[in-house]
Design a protein around this motif. Structure first.
Motif, PDB file in Angstrom:
ATOM      1  N   ALA A   1      -4.376   2.758 -15.061  1.00 20.53           N
ATOM      2  CA  ALA A   1      -5.814   3.187 -15.435  1.00 20.53           C
ATOM      3  C   ALA A   1      -6.840   3.306 -14.333  1.00 20.53           C
ATOM      4  CB  ALA A   1      -6.157   2.183 -16.287  1.00 20.53           C
ATOM      5  N   TYR A   2      -6.546   2.388 -13.170  1.00 21.99           N
ATOM      6  CA  TYR A   2      -7.729   2.485 -12.189  1.00 21.99           C
ATOM      7  C   TYR A   2      -7.316   2.757 -10.866  1.00 21.99           C
ATOM      8  CZ  TYR A   2     -10.802   0.211 -15.521  1.00 21.99           C
ATOM      9  OH  TYR A   2     -11.666   0.240 -16.640  1.00 21.99           O
ATOM     10  N   VAL A   3      -5.881   2.634 -10.443  1.00 22.66           N
ATOM     11  CA  VAL A   3      -5.482   2.966  -9.270  1.00 22.66           C
ATOM     12  C   VAL A   3      -4.683   4.570  -9.352  1.00 22.66           C
ATOM     13  CG1 VAL A   3      -4.126   2.422  -7.200  1.00 22.66           C
ATOM     14  CG2 VAL A   3      -5.198   0.390  -8.518  1.00 22.66           C
ATOM     15  N   GLY A   4      -3.837   4.727 -10.218  1.00 24.06           N
ATOM     16  CA  GLY A   4      -2.905   5.954 -10.550  1.00 24.06           C
ATOM     17  C   GLY A   4      -1.921   5.837 -10.349  1.00 24.06           C
ATOM     18  N   VAL A   5      -1.183   4.712  -9.494  1.00 23.52           N
ATOM     19  CA  VAL A   5       0.208   4.428  -9.503  1.00 23.52           C
ATOM     20  C   VAL A   5       0.420   2.862  -9.677  1.00 23.52           C
ATOM     21  CG1 VAL A   5       0.656   6.455  -7.658  1.00 23.52           C
ATOM     22  CG2 VAL A   5      -0.157   4.304  -7.077  1.00 23.52           C
ATOM     23  N   GLY A   6       1.604   2.802  -9.833  1.00 24.01           N
ATOM     24  CA  GLY A   6       2.132   1.436 -10.344  1.00 24.01           C
ATOM     25  C   GLY A   6       2.059   0.364  -9.041  1.00 24.01           C
ATOM     26  N   PRO A   7       2.057  -0.939  -9.072  1.00 26.60           N
ATOM     27  CA  PRO A   7       1.818  -1.814  -7.912  1.00 26.60           C
ATOM     28  C   PRO A   7       3.221  -1.840  -7.208  1.00 26.60           C
ATOM     29  CG  PRO A   7       2.247  -3.014 -10.210  1.00 26.60           C
ATOM     30  CD  PRO A   7       1.902  -1.765 -10.381  1.00 26.60           C
ATOM     31  N   LYS A   8       4.313  -1.639  -7.633  1.00 28.93           N
ATOM     32  CA  LYS A   8       5.652  -1.425  -6.719  1.00 28.93           C
ATOM     33  C   LYS A   8       5.310  -0.473  -5.749  1.00 28.93           C
ATOM     34  CE  LYS A   8      10.429  -0.791  -6.917  1.00 28.93           C
ATOM     35  NZ  LYS A   8      11.651  -0.512  -7.634  1.00 28.93           N
ATOM     36  N   TRP A   9       4.670   0.786  -6.429  1.00 25.88           N
ATOM     37  CA  TRP A   9       4.767   1.616  -5.228  1.00 25.88           C
ATOM     38  C   TRP A   9       3.622   1.623  -4.171  1.00 25.88           C
ATOM     39  CZ3 TRP A   9       0.999   5.232  -3.524  1.00 25.88           C
ATOM     40  CH2 TRP A   9       1.403   6.546  -3.194  1.00 25.88           C
ATOM     41  N   VAL A  10       2.648   0.885  -4.680  1.00 23.05           N
ATOM     42  CA  VAL A  10       1.600   0.395  -3.700  1.00 23.05           C
ATOM     43  C   VAL A  10       2.252  -0.409  -2.662  1.00 23.05           C
ATOM     44  CG1 VAL A  10      -0.774  -0.706  -3.509  1.00 23.05           C
ATOM     45  CG2 VAL A  10      -0.369   0.776  -5.253  1.00 23.05           C
ATOM     46  N   ILE A  11       2.907  -1.601  -3.179  1.00 24.47           N
ATOM     47  CA  ILE A  11       3.515  -2.167  -2.229  1.00 24.47           C
ATOM     48  C   ILE A  11       4.439  -1.698  -1.311  1.00 24.47           C
ATOM     49  CG2 ILE A  11       5.224  -4.186  -1.806  1.00 24.47           C
ATOM     50  CD1 ILE A  11       4.115  -5.157  -4.715  1.00 24.47           C
TER      51      ILE A  11
END
Length: 279
Positions: free
Chosen positions: A206-216
């Protein structure tokens, strides 16, 4: 905020880019700093075409651009999932806004940020009511850099971002991922923050646009990419096994796999000193 960051993370072959274009980062107005990472300004006048490559950050950008004698235009660039390539030629100018991860939603609260992921859309499509002609012209036309920054400030302040505690929470979580190398898995982040993995996924969508795994993964590849270019000895080859361990990878092979999938070449080929490049 101590000023715009000075690293080259995400820029492929940063030295080559900086030799060809004039690239600067500038701070936004104080009221915008909770949402905006920095402004980025690029000007060029090239005798021959040049292709720039960027491994995108987990950030939405607003990009105002002008090429040659064409009228300037603006677009909202959602998070790019793949390596982004832009061909630059002739004379041109770009004035960009890089939002903090999670910082764009307060400016466009009607839709989740994931709706823009992997897309580049005309500015009025994401920010209804924005004048698609006046805004780019007012921002790109001034030759004075200070005037361009002031125009970006005025444009964003005019959008009247709505404070949102969930946006702030998302920004805090992404900052933790960026700065804490011990965060290697989504479950680990969720447990540390007292959230379920599902709640974390929903918040990031909702707020970043991608999942946390992708960000890591993306932040670890950004750091590996910068390390490949930042050695004091240009003839030196990085110790990829040591770097893999430092970035939290279980072994060098996993770093090589992720780097190759993201950048398009293996890290050893990317960082090979000029005298050792394959013929």
């Amino acid at each position: 905020m101590a000023g715009p960051r000075r690293d080259t993370r995400g820029i492929v072959e940063a030295r080559e880019l900086f030799n060809r274009v004039r690239f600067r980062r500038r701070e936004p107005a104080p009221a915008l700093r909770p949402y905006v990472e920095h402004y980025w300004l690029i000007d060029w006048d090239l005798p021959e075409p040049y292709a720039s490559h960027v491994v995108p950050h987990p950030c939405v950008n607003i990009v105002f651009q002008r090429y040659g004698g064409e009228p300037p235009w603006g677009e909202v660039a959602g998070i790019g999932l793949e390596l982004f390539t832009q061909k630059l030629e002739g004379e041109g100018r770009v004035c960009g806004v890089q939002f903090r991860p999670g910082g764009y939603r307060p400016f466009a609260p009607e839709r989740p940020v994931s709706d823009w992921t992997g897309r580049r859309v005309p500015i009025a499509d994401s920010l209804p009511g924005t004048d698609p002609v006046a805004a780019p012209a007012g921002i790109c036309d001034p030759d004075d850099e200070v005037a361009r920054v002031a125009a970006l400030d005025a444009f964003l302040l005019g959008l009247a971002p709505e404070p949102d505690p969930q946006a702030l929470r998302a920004m805090e979580l992404v900052d933790r991922v960026r700065n804490d190398r011990t965060i290697r898995r989504v479950a680990q982040l969720a447990e540390a923050e007292g959230l379920s993995a599902r709640s974390l996924q929903r918040l990031f969508a909702a707020y970043v646009g991608v999942g946390p795994k992708w960000v890591i993964l993306r932040y670890r590849i950004h750091e590996a990419l910068e390390r490949a270019e930042s050695g004091e000895d240009p003839e030196a080859v990085p110790d990829w096994a040591a770097l893999a361990a430092e970035l939290g990878y279980s072994d060098q092979a996993h770093l090589v796999r992720d780097f190759t999938a993201t950048v398009g070449v293996p890290p050893t080929a990317y960082a090979r000193p000029p005298g050792l490049q394959a013929l």
